[in-house]
Write a protein that holds these residues in place. Structure first.
Motif, mmCIF file in Angstrom:
data_model
loop_
_atom_site.group_PDB
_atom_site.id
_atom_site.type_symbol
_atom_site.label_atom_id
_atom_site.label_comp_id
_atom_site.label_asym_id
_atom_site.label_seq_id
_atom_site.Cartn_x
_atom_site.Cartn_y
_atom_site.Cartn_z
ATOM 1 N N ARG A 28 46.953 24.586 31.179
ATOM 2 C CA ARG A 28 47.825 24.028 32.220
ATOM 3 C C ARG A 28 46.959 23.263 33.228
ATOM 4 N N PRO A 29 47.566 22.416 34.036
ATOM 5 C CA PRO A 29 46.794 21.684 35.047
ATOM 6 C C PRO A 29 45.982 22.592 35.982
ATOM 7 N N ASP A 30 46.447 23.839 36.191
ATOM 8 C CA ASP A 30 45.683 24.737 37.064
ATOM 9 C C ASP A 30 44.571 25.472 36.307
ATOM 10 N N GLY A 31 44.383 25.147 35.009
ATOM 11 C CA GLY A 31 43.306 25.733 34.223
ATOM 12 C C GLY A 31 43.662 27.017 33.481
ATOM 13 N N THR A 32 44.869 27.544 33.699
ATOM 14 C CA THR A 32 45.258 28.769 33.003
ATOM 15 C C THR A 32 45.755 28.434 31.600
ATOM 16 N N PRO A 33 45.559 29.361 30.651
ATOM 17 C CA PRO A 33 45.974 29.077 29.280
ATOM 18 C C PRO A 33 47.484 29.195 29.088
ATOM 19 N N SER A 57 57.807 19.098 26.444
ATOM 20 C CA SER A 57 57.375 20.495 26.309
ATOM 21 C C SER A 57 56.114 20.738 27.133
ATOM 22 N N ARG A 58 55.921 21.963 27.528
ATOM 23 C CA ARG A 58 54.733 22.334 28.314
ATOM 24 C C ARG A 58 53.461 21.985 27.546
ATOM 25 N N LYS A 59 53.420 22.256 26.248
ATOM 26 C CA LYS A 59 52.201 21.982 25.477
ATOM 27 C C LYS A 59 51.880 20.484 25.457
ATOM 28 N N ALA A 64 48.650 15.904 27.582
ATOM 29 C CA ALA A 64 48.659 14.604 28.262
ATOM 30 C C ALA A 64 47.921 14.671 29.601
ATOM 31 N N ALA A 65 48.113 15.764 30.337
ATOM 32 C CA ALA A 65 47.456 15.910 31.643
ATOM 33 C C ALA A 65 45.951 16.056 31.506
ATOM 34 N N GLY A 66 45.500 16.568 30.362
ATOM 35 C CA GLY A 66 44.065 16.762 30.140
ATOM 36 C C GLY A 66 43.322 15.490 29.804
ATOM 37 N N GLY A 67 44.074 14.431 29.494
ATOM 38 C CA GLY A 67 43.443 13.152 29.166
ATOM 39 C C GLY A 67 42.603 13.251 27.903
ATOM 40 N N PRO A 68 41.658 12.327 27.735
ATOM 41 C CA PRO A 68 40.877 12.287 26.498
ATOM 42 C C PRO A 68 39.967 13.505 26.302
ATOM 43 N N ALA A 69 39.783 14.292 27.337
ATOM 44 C CA ALA A 69 38.930 15.484 27.221
ATOM 45 C C ALA A 69 39.733 16.745 26.901
ATOM 46 N N ALA A 70 41.041 16.621 26.695
ATOM 47 C CA ALA A 70 41.896 17.791 26.466
ATOM 48 C C ALA A 70 41.468 18.527 25.200
ATOM 49 N N ARG A 71 41.062 19.781 25.359
ATOM 50 C CA ARG A 71 40.688 20.616 24.217
ATOM 51 C C ARG A 71 41.755 21.664 24.012
#
Length: 134
Positions: A28-33, A57-59, A64-71
């Motif tokens: 999530r944007p706040d860093g929680t899984p 959807s949340r996932k 999308a919020a993580g951008g190109p670094a989204a793992r």
């Protein structure tokens, strides 16, 4: 978008073709899984996993919020047998990519996925596979 093929034991490749559900973990944007059950496909030759979902959807929003670094991580488990696919993820509504995701899903699960009007595919460029057999 060429990637090296991951070296997987044949038993892990077969395991990842079984019509099973996996746990999909995004941040999530706040860093929680955020963990949710999903159906997915894995193209071992391209080192690419695909998850179809709704754009809202949340996932999908987490990726999308993580951008190109989204793992992200996908973990398929049956009893004590498991395999986790990790990599960078992107979200797309490209018609050709959606068609390929739907084709692969239908082949794996022997039924078409739900197709809401806002269907997207999360594509995961898998760069790590964790499994007791790999």
């Amino acid at each position: 978008m060429s990637r090296a093929t991951l070296e997987l034991p044949p038993s892990t490749r077969v395991f990842l073709t079984r019509p099973a559900t996996a746990c999909f973990t995004t941040l999530r944007p706040d860093g929680t899984p955020h963990v949710t059950p999903v159906r997915f496909t894995f193209d071992a030759a391209a080192s690419l996993a695909r998850v179809t979902t709704r754009a809202g959807s949340r996932k999908a929003r987490n990726v999308a919020a993580g951008g190109p670094a989204a793992r992200v991580a996908l973990c398929q488990a049956e009893g004590f047998r498991w395999a986790t696919l990790e990599g960078r993820a992107t979200v797309t509504d490209d018609p050709a990519r959606l068609a390929e995701a739907i084709r692969r899903y239908t082949a794996r699960y022997r039924a078409a996925p739900p197709t809401p009007p806002d269907l997207v595919v999360v594509e995961i460029a898998v760069d790590r596979v964790l499994s007791p057999n790999s």
